[in-house]
Design a protein around this motif. Sequence first.
Motif, PDB file in Angstrom:
ATOM      1  N   GLY A  86       0.810  -1.213   0.000  1.00 32.18           N
ATOM      2  CA  GLY A  86       0.000   0.000   0.000  1.00 32.18           C
ATOM      3  C   GLY A  86       0.841   1.259   0.000  1.00 32.18           C
ATOM      4  N   GLU A  87       2.021   1.210   0.637  1.00 31.21           N
ATOM      5  CA  GLU A  87       2.906   2.375   0.667  1.00 31.21           C
ATOM      6  C   GLU A  87       3.425   2.677  -0.734  1.00 31.21           C
ATOM      7  N   VAL A  88       3.768   1.630  -1.477  1.00 30.46           N
ATOM      8  CA  VAL A  88       4.245   1.810  -2.848  1.00 30.46           C
ATOM      9  C   VAL A  88       3.156   2.414  -3.723  1.00 30.46           C
ATOM     10  N   VAL A  89       1.935   1.909  -3.555  1.00 30.88           N
ATOM     11  CA  VAL A  89       0.823   2.383  -4.370  1.00 30.88           C
ATOM     12  C   VAL A  89       0.530   3.854  -4.103  1.00 30.88           C
ATOM     13  N   ARG A  90       0.437   4.241  -2.839  1.00 29.58           N
ATOM     14  CA  ARG A  90       0.092   5.636  -2.551  1.00 29.58           C
ATOM     15  C   ARG A  90       1.219   6.584  -2.947  1.00 29.58           C
ATOM     16  N   ALA A  91       2.483   6.140  -2.845  1.00 22.75           N
ATOM     17  CA  ALA A  91       3.594   6.987  -3.276  1.00 22.75           C
ATOM     18  C   ALA A  91       3.516   7.259  -4.774  1.00 22.75           C
ATOM     19  N   LYS A  92       3.202   6.223  -5.556  1.00 22.61           N
ATOM     20  CA  LYS A  92       3.106   6.398  -7.006  1.00 22.61           C
ATOM     21  C   LYS A  92       1.920   7.274  -7.385  1.00 22.61           C
ATOM     22  N   LEU A  93       0.787   7.052  -6.727  1.00 24.61           N
ATOM     23  CA  LEU A  93      -0.405   7.825  -7.068  1.00 24.61           C
ATOM     24  C   LEU A  93      -0.278   9.288  -6.649  1.00 24.61           C
ATOM     25  N   ALA A  94       0.512   9.550  -5.609  1.00 25.76           N
ATOM     26  CA  ALA A  94       0.666  10.934  -5.140  1.00 25.76           C
ATOM     27  C   ALA A  94       1.650  11.727  -5.988  1.00 25.76           C
ATOM     28  N   ALA A  95       2.438  11.017  -6.812  1.00 26.43           N
ATOM     29  CA  ALA A  95       3.468  11.691  -7.621  1.00 26.43           C
ATOM     30  C   ALA A  95       2.832  12.343  -8.842  1.00 26.43           C
ATOM     31  N   ARG A  96       2.175  13.432  -8.617  1.00 25.73           N
ATOM     32  CA  ARG A  96       1.542  14.207  -9.684  1.00 25.73           C
ATOM     33  C   ARG A  96       1.349  15.636  -9.189  1.00 25.73           C
ATOM     34  N   ASN A  97       0.917  16.496 -10.085  1.00 28.45           N
ATOM     35  CA  ASN A  97       0.661  17.904  -9.734  1.00 28.45           C
ATOM     36  C   ASN A  97       1.894  18.586  -9.138  1.00 28.45           C
ATOM     37  N   GLY A  98       3.064  18.286  -9.714  1.00 29.35           N
ATOM     38  CA  GLY A  98       4.277  18.960  -9.268  1.00 29.35           C
ATOM     39  C   GLY A  98       5.107  18.187  -8.275  1.00 29.35           C
ATOM     40  N   LEU A  99       4.577  17.126  -7.684  1.00 29.43           N
ATOM     41  CA  LEU A  99       5.331  16.309  -6.730  1.00 29.43           C
ATOM     42  C   LEU A  99       6.078  15.205  -7.472  1.00 29.43           C
ATOM     43  N   THR A 100       7.346  15.028  -7.147  1.00 30.07           N
ATOM     44  CA  THR A 100       8.129  13.964  -7.765  1.00 30.07           C
ATOM     45  C   THR A 100       7.931  12.660  -6.999  1.00 30.07           C
ATOM     46  N   LEU A 101       8.273  11.552  -7.668  1.00 28.62           N
ATOM     47  CA  LEU A 101       8.159  10.247  -7.005  1.00 28.62           C
ATOM     48  C   LEU A 101       9.117  10.157  -5.821  1.00 28.62           C
ATOM     49  N   ALA A 102      10.291  10.798  -5.942  1.00 31.10           N
ATOM     50  CA  ALA A 102      11.235  10.798  -4.821  1.00 31.10           C
ATOM     51  C   ALA A 102      10.639  11.496  -3.604  1.00 31.10           C
ATOM     52  N   GLU A 103       9.959  12.608  -3.831  1.00 32.71           N
ATOM     53  CA  GLU A 103       9.361  13.355  -2.718  1.00 32.71           C
ATOM     54  C   GLU A 103       8.235  12.576  -2.057  1.00 32.71           C
ATOM     55  N   THR A 104       7.374  11.961  -2.859  1.00 26.52           N
ATOM     56  CA  THR A 104       6.260  11.208  -2.277  1.00 26.52           C
ATOM     57  C   THR A 104       6.757   9.934  -1.594  1.00 26.52           C
ATOM     58  N   THR A 105       7.786   9.288  -2.169  1.00 23.23           N
ATOM     59  CA  THR A 105       8.348   8.092  -1.536  1.00 23.23           C
ATOM     60  C   THR A 105       8.959   8.434  -0.183  1.00 23.23           C
ATOM     61  N   ALA A 106       9.749   9.511  -0.141  1.00 15.81           N
ATOM     62  CA  ALA A 106      10.363   9.918   1.129  1.00 15.81           C
ATOM     63  C   ALA A 106       9.298  10.263   2.158  1.00 15.81           C
ATOM     64  N   SER A 107       8.242  10.956   1.727  1.00 17.08           N
ATOM     65  CA  SER A 107       7.183  11.324   2.673  1.00 17.08           C
ATOM     66  C   SER A 107       6.482  10.091   3.218  1.00 17.08           C
ATOM     67  N   CYS A 108       6.278   9.071   2.373  1.00 17.81           N
ATOM     68  CA  CYS A 108       5.618   7.845   2.829  1.00 17.81           C
ATOM     69  C   CYS A 108       6.491   7.088   3.822  1.00 17.81           C
ATOM     70  N   VAL A 109       7.809   7.035   3.555  1.00 15.25           N
ATOM     71  CA  VAL A 109       8.718   6.330   4.462  1.00 15.25           C
ATOM     72  C   VAL A 109       8.739   7.014   5.833  1.00 15.25           C
ATOM     73  N   VAL A 110       8.877   8.339   5.836  1.00 18.46           N
ATOM     74  CA  VAL A 110       8.907   9.068   7.104  1.00 18.46           C
ATOM     75  C   VAL A 110       7.552   8.977   7.794  1.00 18.46           C
ATOM     76  N   ASP A 111       6.479   8.983   7.008  1.00 17.16           N
ATOM     77  CA  ASP A 111       5.135   8.850   7.572  1.00 17.16           C
ATOM     78  C   ASP A 111       4.979   7.515   8.289  1.00 17.16           C
ATOM     79  N   VAL A 112       5.476   6.449   7.667  1.00 17.96           N
ATOM     80  CA  VAL A 112       5.417   5.122   8.300  1.00 17.96           C
ATOM     81  C   VAL A 112       6.231   5.110   9.592  1.00 17.96           C
ATOM     82  N   LEU A 113       7.414   5.732   9.566  1.00 18.81           N
ATOM     83  CA  LEU A 113       8.240   5.770  10.767  1.00 18.81           C
ATOM     84  C   LEU A 113       7.570   6.564  11.888  1.00 18.81           C
TER      85      LEU A 113
END
Length: 317
Positions: A86-113
């Motif tokens: 689910g973390e992978v899915v939401r990171a990919k889906l959030a990578a739009r509207n100016g957000l990069t996949l790196a930014e959404t992936t990092a946010s998901c990892v820190v969010d999980v922590l």
Amino acid sequence: MLTAGVALMAILLASHGVGAVRQILSEVGWQAALVVAAHLPVTFLATVGWQVLLPPNRRPGLPFLFRLRLIKEAVNALLPVAQVGGEVVRAKLAARNGLTLAETTASCVVDVLAGTAGLVLFVLVSLAVAMATLHDPRLAQAGLALVAVVAAVSGALFVAHKAGVGQRLGQFSQRWTAIAGRVGALGEAFRGIGGRRAEIAASWAWHMAAWAAGAVETYVAMWALGLHPTLMQALIVEGLAQTAKVVGFAIPGALGVQEGGYLLLGGALGLTPDQALALSLLRRMRELVLGVLGLVLWRATRPAETGGQTAKEAATA
């Protein structure tokens, strides 16, 4: 692992009587809708905890992120992805509207922590309350085991930090130019979040609020079953449920493990085996309803992303 979970669930139901559990659940009726609705504040608070970690000038709105959070929970609960797909899915889906996949992936990892840190404190509080009120030695053993796991993870992270893992990753990315862009962008995204200590603290606080709201959800579920609970009992049960999910993370939805946890300590909480199983199955019902909704939302969200890629490829051709 899914097969093992299904088998364990079947054994528990067969040994404790399907009929009695079905009779208890049949008395819930329309109140089951309240159990489903009681989880939405939990998801909303966790969504806010994720939103504050995204770049301040490009944060998507809460409705969009709330939808992605529902999708994430659905994937983790219903699909065989060991609680991480689910973390992978939401990171990919959030990578739009100016957000990069790196930014959404990092946010998901820190969010999980941040959520995990909040969960550890929440479970420890619930165990402390249980040990102070129930005087069951099994609760003390569970608390010590959890502290040992947390200490081991914290120690590993500290050793990794002292060993300069982050610095070595950066050197590695500079040597291998084929992956330097991706690794470098992800490292930069992590550094961007790491520099915003206030947002990290706020994310942790929002997740703590979400775990507390989970106790209210459990209170509603116990009330729907006619158990006349107290908030303290609901706190203990929710802490137990979350501990079981952590133990059974490799099994989709901790299937069977959660039920075993309810049965193991249900007696100390004053629940009969039938009531403990009925409470767990009521939680399963909520997960199924919202899980199906999340998968439908995922299906509705994916075409926009795929369609955009198709159009780009067509234009290139």
